[in-house]
Scaffold this motif. Structure first.
Motif, PDB file in Angstrom:
ATOM      1  N   ALA A  96       0.833  -1.216   0.000  1.00  9.96           N
ATOM      2  CA  ALA A  96       0.000   0.000   0.000  1.00  9.96           C
ATOM      3  C   ALA A  96       0.857   1.251   0.000  1.00  9.96           C
ATOM      4  N   CYS A  97       0.271   2.354  -0.439  1.00 12.88           N
ATOM      5  CA  CYS A  97       0.912   3.661  -0.282  1.00 12.88           C
ATOM      6  C   CYS A  97       0.531   4.218   1.091  1.00 12.88           C
ATOM      7  N   GLN A  98       0.970   5.441   1.398  1.00 14.15           N
ATOM      8  CA  GLN A  98       0.719   5.980   2.741  1.00 14.15           C
ATOM      9  C   GLN A  98      -0.709   6.499   2.926  1.00 14.15           C
ATOM     10  N   GLY A  99      -1.443   6.646   1.830  1.00  8.34           N
ATOM     11  CA  GLY A  99      -2.853   7.009   1.940  1.00  8.34           C
ATOM     12  C   GLY A  99      -3.087   8.322   2.664  1.00  8.34           C
ATOM     13  N   ASN A 100      -4.304   8.482   3.205  1.00  5.80           N
ATOM     14  CA  ASN A 100      -4.689   9.801   3.739  1.00  5.80           C
ATOM     15  C   ASN A 100      -4.076  10.117   5.100  1.00  5.80           C
ATOM     16  N   VAL A 102      -0.938  10.510   5.450  1.00  5.18           N
ATOM     17  CA  VAL A 102       0.230  11.336   5.148  1.00  5.18           C
ATOM     18  C   VAL A 102       0.075  12.118   3.839  1.00  5.18           C
ATOM     19  N   CYS A 103      -0.435  11.480   2.833  1.00 10.12           N
ATOM     20  CA  CYS A 103      -0.415  12.063   1.485  1.00 10.12           C
ATOM     21  C   CYS A 103      -1.543  13.093   1.299  1.00 10.12           C
ATOM     22  N   PRO A 104      -1.238  14.289   0.819  1.00 14.13           N
ATOM     23  CA  PRO A 104      -2.282  15.311   0.629  1.00 14.13           C
ATOM     24  C   PRO A 104      -3.369  14.877  -0.348  1.00 14.13           C
ATOM     25  N   SER A 105      -3.034  13.983  -1.261  1.00 14.98           N
ATOM     26  CA  SER A 105      -4.053  13.517  -2.208  1.00 14.98           C
ATOM     27  C   SER A 105      -4.863  12.337  -1.682  1.00 14.98           C
ATOM     28  N   GLY A 106      -4.439  11.782  -0.549  1.00  9.66           N
ATOM     29  CA  GLY A 106      -5.055  10.548  -0.051  1.00  9.66           C
ATOM     30  C   GLY A 106      -6.526  10.727   0.281  1.00  9.66           C
ATOM     31  N   LEU A 107      -7.324   9.777  -0.139  1.00  6.48           N
ATOM     32  CA  LEU A 107      -8.755   9.813   0.155  1.00  6.48           C
ATOM     33  C   LEU A 107      -9.121   8.807   1.241  1.00  6.48           C
ATOM     34  N   VAL A 134      -3.242  -1.753  -2.224  1.00 10.39           N
ATOM     35  CA  VAL A 134      -4.191  -0.682  -1.869  1.00 10.39           C
ATOM     36  C   VAL A 134      -3.553   0.679  -2.141  1.00 10.39           C
ATOM     37  N   ALA A 135      -4.251   1.520  -2.871  1.00  8.90           N
ATOM     38  CA  ALA A 135      -3.796   2.896  -3.130  1.00  8.90           C
ATOM     39  C   ALA A 135      -4.791   3.859  -2.498  1.00  8.90           C
ATOM     40  N   GLY A 136      -4.267   4.955  -1.967  1.00  8.42           N
ATOM     41  CA  GLY A 136      -5.134   5.903  -1.269  1.00  8.42           C
ATOM     42  C   GLY A 136      -5.992   6.758  -2.176  1.00  8.42           C
ATOM     43  N   CYS A 137      -5.690   6.800  -3.466  1.00 14.75           N
ATOM     44  CA  CYS A 137      -6.482   7.622  -4.388  1.00 14.75           C
ATOM     45  C   CYS A 137      -6.235   7.141  -5.820  1.00 14.75           C
ATOM     46  N   PRO A 138      -6.980   7.670  -6.778  1.00  8.32           N
ATOM     47  CA  PRO A 138      -6.815   7.191  -8.160  1.00  8.32           C
ATOM     48  C   PRO A 138      -5.455   7.503  -8.777  1.00  8.32           C
ATOM     49  N   ASN A 139      -4.597   8.317  -8.129  1.00  7.68           N
ATOM     50  CA  ASN A 139      -3.246   8.483  -8.680  1.00  7.68           C
ATOM     51  C   ASN A 139      -2.515   7.139  -8.720  1.00  7.68           C
ATOM     52  N   ASN A 140      -2.902   6.259  -7.806  1.00  7.43           N
ATOM     53  CA  ASN A 140      -2.512   4.846  -7.912  1.00  7.43           C
ATOM     54  C   ASN A 140      -0.992   4.652  -7.974  1.00  7.43           C
ATOM     55  N   CYS A 141      -0.304   5.295  -7.048  1.00  7.71           N
ATOM     56  CA  CYS A 141       1.172   5.215  -7.048  1.00  7.71           C
ATOM     57  C   CYS A 141       1.679   3.790  -6.863  1.00  7.71           C
ATOM     58  N   VAL A 142       0.888   2.912  -6.251  1.00  9.68           N
ATOM     59  CA  VAL A 142       1.369   1.540  -6.041  1.00  9.68           C
ATOM     60  C   VAL A 142       0.862   0.576  -7.126  1.00  9.68           C
TER      61      VAL A 142
HETATM   62  S1  SF4 Z   1      -1.937   6.779  -4.571  1.00  8.88           S
HETATM   63 FE1  SF4 Z   1      -2.747   8.759  -3.959  1.00  8.88          FE
HETATM   64  S2  SF4 Z   1      -2.766   8.655  -1.733  1.00  8.88           S
HETATM   65 FE2  SF4 Z   1      -1.376   7.087  -2.435  1.00  8.88          FE
HETATM   66  S3  SF4 Z   1       0.633   8.054  -2.458  1.00  8.88           S
HETATM   67 FE3  SF4 Z   1      -0.214   8.238  -4.517  1.00  8.88          FE
HETATM   68  S4  SF4 Z   1      -1.156  10.243  -4.516  1.00  8.88           S
HETATM   69 FE4  SF4 Z   1      -0.875   9.680  -2.382  1.00  8.88          FE
END
Ligand code: SF4
Ligand code: SF4
Ligand code: SF4
Length: 273
Positions: A96-100, A102-107, A134-142
């Protein structure tokens, strides 16, 4: 052979060097505390060769543990609060990424969801392993679509006419081209099928004319996207359906992808308990 298979279940993979094993310390959603990391380093210094390898699934491998030291190394890890990850046919540690948190974009809270998934399927034997991301938002960094089950946070926007001054800022920031604003005729429209649930329109509206319902988007086998789900319990129910589908249809040892591409029927998946 029986000894090797027990060691594998205990988190030790045989190396090419006789009687040496690479041991795996697992994280939840990629998090280790500083004290857990210190323990991992102590094990590497005491029983390994003083280095670790970061795996592609956010675990830490400690190579060169001698067969005679496997129990001691495992005990040291456990006493330092580090979980040893079993290799085998299970739901693996969730990436998973750090999600909401830590991340300003995290939902969504990726750590919370990953923890719940790991608790729910802890050590449940399956026909083969299932990878979950699991990604915290649609940017889908993982890149969750590279997992058997991928989950992304998302948001469904709702517009309020009274608050809108038809400035068009939301349309400008929408990379999916889902919003059309006509400032002359005072109209605002959204094409729901184009919306990728990113929430940029919500963040960029200075008049708070767009609100949103935050939810979870499940992607199976990197190819089939389920309708957005708005609470964690329903995400877990949907995952139960997917796992039951896998268990019921897999012939011994088949990977999820093979079973999915041969037998999947979306009608068998339900988010309801
Ligand atoms: S997927 Fe979204 S919440 Fe997760 S690190 Fe990337 S920008 Fe942040
Ligand atoms: S940014 Fe807000 S105020 Fe401007 S057009 Fe969009 S919804 Fe209306
Ligand atoms: S949520 Fe994202 S994709 Fe959907 S309309 Fe807003 S900006 Fe566009």
């Amino acid at each position: 052979m029986e000894m090797y298979s027990k060691l594998k279940k205990d988190g030790f993979i045989r190396q090419r060097q006789d009687n040496y094993f690479s041991m795996r310390a697992v994280s939840t959603a990629g998090y280790f505390t500083s004290s857990q990391l210190q323990t991992i380093l102590n094990v590497a210094d005491t029983y390994g060769q003083g280095y670790v390898h970061i795996t592609s699934r956010q675990s830490v491998a400690i190579p060169f543990i001698h067969l005679d030291n496997t129990e001691k190394a495992k005990r040291m890890l456990n006493e330092g609060g580090v979980e040893v990850g079993a290799y085998g046919a299970y739901v693996g540690a969730v990436s998973a990424c750090q999600g909401n948190r830590v991340c300003p974009s995290g939902l969504v809270d990726t750590f919370e969801l990953a923890s719940k998934i790991e608790t729910r399927y802890n050590n449940r034997e399956l026909p083969n392993k299932i990878n979950v991301g699991v990604a915290g938002c649609p940017n889908n960094c993982v890149r969750v679509q590279q997992n058997d089950i991928g989950i992304k946070g998302g948001v469904v926007p709702h517009w309020t006419a009274d608050k809108c001054n038809y400035c068009g800022a939301c349309a400008k920031v929408c990379r999916a081209g889902a919003i059309t604003v006509d400032s002359i005729n005072k109209s605002w429209t959204i094409e729901a099928d184009k919306c990728v649930n990113c929430g940029r329109c919500i963040k960029n509206c200075r008049r708070a004319a767009i609100a949103g319902d935050i939810g979870y988007i499940i992607i199976l086998n990197g190819s089939v996207t389920l309708p957005i789900i708005f609470n964690v319990d329903e995400v877990l129910n949907a995952m139960d359906s997917v796992i039951e589908f896998f268990v019921s249809n897999a012939k011994h040892g088949e990977r999820f992808r093979v079973v999915f591409e041969r037998d999947f029927d979306i009608n068998n998946i339900s988010a309801k308990a």
